[in-house]
Design a protein around this motif. Structure first.
Motif, PDB file in Angstrom:
ATOM      1  N   ASN A 111      -5.156  10.739   3.357  1.00 13.39           N
ATOM      2  CA  ASN A 111      -6.176  11.084   2.357  1.00 13.39           C
ATOM      3  C   ASN A 111      -6.426   9.995   1.318  1.00 13.39           C
ATOM      4  O   ASN A 111      -7.390  10.050   0.569  1.00 13.39           O
ATOM      5  N   HIS A 112      -5.571   8.990   1.252  1.00  8.75           N
ATOM      6  CA  HIS A 112      -5.877   7.780   0.482  1.00  8.75           C
ATOM      7  C   HIS A 112      -4.883   6.694   0.830  1.00  8.75           C
ATOM      8  O   HIS A 112      -3.801   6.972   1.351  1.00  8.75           O
ATOM      9  N   LEU A 113      -5.266   5.461   0.548  1.00  6.42           N
ATOM     10  CA  LEU A 113      -4.360   4.318   0.693  1.00  6.42           C
ATOM     11  C   LEU A 113      -4.526   3.519  -0.589  1.00  6.42           C
ATOM     12  O   LEU A 113      -5.646   3.232  -1.002  1.00  6.42           O
ATOM     13  N   THR A 114      -3.421   3.181  -1.196  1.00 15.42           N
ATOM     14  CA  THR A 114      -3.469   2.646  -2.553  1.00 15.42           C
ATOM     15  C   THR A 114      -2.924   1.231  -2.646  1.00 15.42           C
ATOM     16  O   THR A 114      -1.749   1.003  -2.339  1.00 15.42           O
ATOM     17  N   PRO A 115      -3.743   0.262  -3.061  1.00 13.07           N
ATOM     18  CA  PRO A 115      -3.219  -1.080  -3.318  1.00 13.07           C
ATOM     19  C   PRO A 115      -2.604  -1.149  -4.714  1.00 13.07           C
ATOM     20  O   PRO A 115      -2.878  -0.299  -5.559  1.00 13.07           O
ATOM     21  N   GLY A 156      -9.928   7.268  -3.242  1.00 16.14           N
ATOM     22  CA  GLY A 156      -9.331   5.942  -3.412  1.00 16.14           C
ATOM     23  C   GLY A 156      -8.477   5.943  -4.654  1.00 16.14           C
ATOM     24  O   GLY A 156      -8.745   6.689  -5.597  1.00 16.14           O
ATOM     25  N   GLU A 157      -7.437   5.142  -4.650  1.00 12.51           N
ATOM     26  CA  GLU A 157      -6.514   5.139  -5.786  1.00 12.51           C
ATOM     27  C   GLU A 157      -5.990   3.723  -5.979  1.00 12.51           C
ATOM     28  O   GLU A 157      -5.879   2.964  -5.011  1.00 12.51           O
ATOM     29  N   ILE A 158      -5.684   3.374  -7.229  1.00 12.02           N
ATOM     30  CA  ILE A 158      -4.974   2.117  -7.491  1.00 12.02           C
ATOM     31  C   ILE A 158      -3.750   2.428  -8.335  1.00 12.02           C
ATOM     32  O   ILE A 158      -3.717   3.447  -9.032  1.00 12.02           O
ATOM     33  N   ARG A 171       1.767   3.691 -13.064  1.00 11.84           N
ATOM     34  CA  ARG A 171       0.505   4.161 -13.647  1.00 11.84           C
ATOM     35  C   ARG A 171      -0.539   4.186 -12.544  1.00 11.84           C
ATOM     36  O   ARG A 171      -0.609   3.267 -11.729  1.00 11.84           O
ATOM     37  N   GLN A 172      -1.334   5.242 -12.506  1.00 11.73           N
ATOM     38  CA  GLN A 172      -2.264   5.426 -11.385  1.00 11.73           C
ATOM     39  C   GLN A 172      -3.613   5.942 -11.851  1.00 11.73           C
ATOM     40  O   GLN A 172      -3.689   6.726 -12.790  1.00 11.73           O
ATOM     41  N   THR A 173      -4.647   5.525 -11.150  1.00  9.27           N
ATOM     42  CA  THR A 173      -5.939   6.166 -11.348  1.00  9.27           C
ATOM     43  C   THR A 173      -6.671   6.188 -10.005  1.00  9.27           C
ATOM     44  O   THR A 173      -6.290   5.494  -9.074  1.00  9.27           O
ATOM     45  N   ARG A 183       0.850  -1.200   0.000  1.00 10.35           N
ATOM     46  CA  ARG A 183       0.000   0.000   0.000  1.00 10.35           C
ATOM     47  C   ARG A 183       0.881   1.244   0.000  1.00 10.35           C
ATOM     48  O   ARG A 183       1.966   1.229   0.576  1.00 10.35           O
ATOM     49  N   HIS A 184       0.378   2.313  -0.620  1.00 10.88           N
ATOM     50  CA  HIS A 184       0.971   3.610  -0.314  1.00 10.88           C
ATOM     51  C   HIS A 184      -0.137   4.557   0.130  1.00 10.88           C
ATOM     52  O   HIS A 184      -1.296   4.375  -0.219  1.00 10.88           O
ATOM     53  N   GLY A 185       0.255   5.533   0.941  1.00  9.85           N
ATOM     54  CA  GLY A 185      -0.712   6.518   1.397  1.00  9.85           C
ATOM     55  C   GLY A 185      -0.147   7.905   1.204  1.00  9.85           C
ATOM     56  O   GLY A 185       0.968   8.073   0.705  1.00  9.85           O
TER      57      GLY A 185
END
Ligand code: OOG
Ligand code: NI
Length: 455
Positions: A223-227, A290-292, A263-265, A67-69
């Motif tokens: 503000n977000h956590l990204t898998p 939310g982000e991936i 690459r992110q969305t 994860r990143h946040g």
């Protein structure tokens, strides 16, 4: 100290506790985790080569916890203390990101582990930005923001005590580390009560939504956590299919057979109820989303320069009215689509593994061959070295789409790395040196393995 908990363990515990907290705070994040797990399962089932490669390099476990946040801080002192907090978890500041050029008044670093074993264990990273009030022209509001920030302490008293213990004793024992994780969570928690009245909030918001987000709350809510997903186009389509409203453009390089960088969305930030000081009624604030992400191969400084150049030309075309996806596709037409091509052009960092040649009877490894020749002759194999960092243009795109901030021109004067490092209390590590060192280490190990086999 024999009874100290390893920083990797504390980081894993924190990352997992933060993920649980965010899941209850933002249920849509939980939905996104399910979606990503489904996509990853599908990709691995349909691509056995990838599955084996990931298994062999011990990347599968990491994928499930990765994860990143992101947090946005208001003062130098907050940044300095957060650096100490992350140090306890084996995370150090890597890279300097200037977002002012993209019209976002912050600069940033990424706190992350840097040892390969630590990255394999849990590569948890936090994009941490620091507000640059000096970029704001309105002196009165700047002064007001400074005053409000000076009044808050984003860390609990117990967190500060445990930090002192960790610094004095070089680590934390089990009971201390368990408590530490809980105390640090408080800094990242959402507060539905603002610390200011709604007029102040609106005034600050009118200069830049980011300033209101940083200044008006008790702490820097995560503000977000990204898998991490293995096929972001597939996941993006799946988001649509499941009724999750995703950002239209995927940030970063276009799709390629050999994915590079990042690459992110994301899905758009939620409008959440807030109680302002002195108000009976609720207002709202938009911050959390939310982000991936899909991660590819790290690029060398030359590769990165090529990428940045192509990206700038695509953005210039987009500004002239070309569709963004089309402009990106066109700009990247000549970009190599295999790891071997990227490597031989000196654009990508790789990990070397022993090839098959040393297993063949009668072959002898000559001295003085270049890495390229060793690969060509089968002594070495290469695999992608995963990009562990962020991209400033992409990050600015993520900021903008989630703050509801209109695209504005960049601030003048550019970055101020020296000032950022002064606030941080240390220099940031160079991401390129870390990749270079990892590549060199793998080369030495692979060659040793080739020599170890009796010829
Ligand atoms: C951070 C945005 C940067 C990314 O993935 O590039 C980021 C923020 O919105 O605070 O997380
Ligand atoms: Ni992000």
């Amino acid at each position: 100290m024999p009874n100290h908990v390893h920083p990797d363990e504390i980081r894993s515990n924190f990352s997992s506790a933060l993920s649980d907290m965010y899941k209850t705070e933002v249920p849509l994040y939980g939905d996104l985790l399910d979606l990503v797990a489904d996509t990853n399962r599908r990709v691995l089932q349909s691509d056995s080569t990838l599955m084996h490669a990931m298994e062999e390099s011990d990347q599968l476990h990491r994928l499930n916890v990765e994860r990143h946040g992101a947090v946005r801080l208001g003062t130098a002192a907050e940044l300095e203390t957060l650096r100490r907090v992350f140090a306890v978890m084996g995370m150090v500041p890597v890279g300097y990101y200037d977002l002012s050029v993209a019209g976002v008044p912050v600069h940033a670093t990424a706190f992350r582990p840097i040892e390969e074993a630590s990255l394999r264990r849990n590569p948890f990273r936090v994009f941490t930005s620091l507000l640059r009030l000096e970029l704001i022209d309105n002196a009165e509001l700047r002064g007001e923001a400074e005053k409000i920030l000076a009044r808050r302490d984003i860390f609990t008293g117990r967190c500060r005590e445990l930090l002192d213990v960790a610094d004095a004793e070089g680590g934390l024992n089990l009971a201390q580390s368990t408590e530490f994780v809980q105390e640090v969570l408080e800094t990242f928690r959402w507060h539905s009560e603002a610390t200011v009245d709604v007029q102040t909030y609106r005034r600050l918001r009118s200069i830049h939504p980011l300033i209101a987000d940083v200044v008006c709350f008790k702490g820097p809510h995560i503000n977000h956590l990204t898998p991490r997903v293995l096929d972001i186009d597939d996941a993006q389509a799946e988001m649509k299919a499941r009724g999750i409203k995703a950002k239209t453009d995927i940030e970063g390089p276009p799709r390629n057979d050999c994915p590079v960088l990042l690459r992110q969305t994301s899905f758009l930030a939620l409008d959440e109820p807030i109680r302002f000081v002195g108000d009976a009624a609720h207002g709202t604030h938009t911050a959390r989303f939310g982000e991936i992400e899909q991660r590819g191969c790290a690029l060398t400084p030359e590769g990165r320069m090529r990428y940045d150049g192509l990206l700038q030309s695509a953005l210039a075309d987009t500004a002239q009215g070309t569709d963004r996806a089309e402009a990106m596709r066109k700009a990247f037409e000549q970009w190599p689509n295999s790891l071997h091509a990227l490597f031989s052009e000196g654009l990508a960092f790789v990990r070397f593994l022993p090839g098959r040649a040393h297993l063949e009877q009668g072959r002898k490894l000559a001295d003085g061959l270049s890495a390229q020749a060793l690969v060509d002759e089968g002594w070495l194999q290469i695999e992608a070295l995963v990009y562990e960092d962020f991209l400033p243009v992409s990050a600015a795109g993520i900021f903008r789409s989630n703050l509801g901030a209109e695209v504005r021109a960049g601030y003048e004067g550019g970055g101020n790395r020296a000032e950022f490092e002064r606030a941080l209390g240390t220099a940031v590590r160079s991401e390129f040196s870390l990749y270079e060192a990892a590549q060199e280490r793998s080369l030495a190990e692979a060659l040793k393995a080739c020599h170890a086999v009796p010829q």
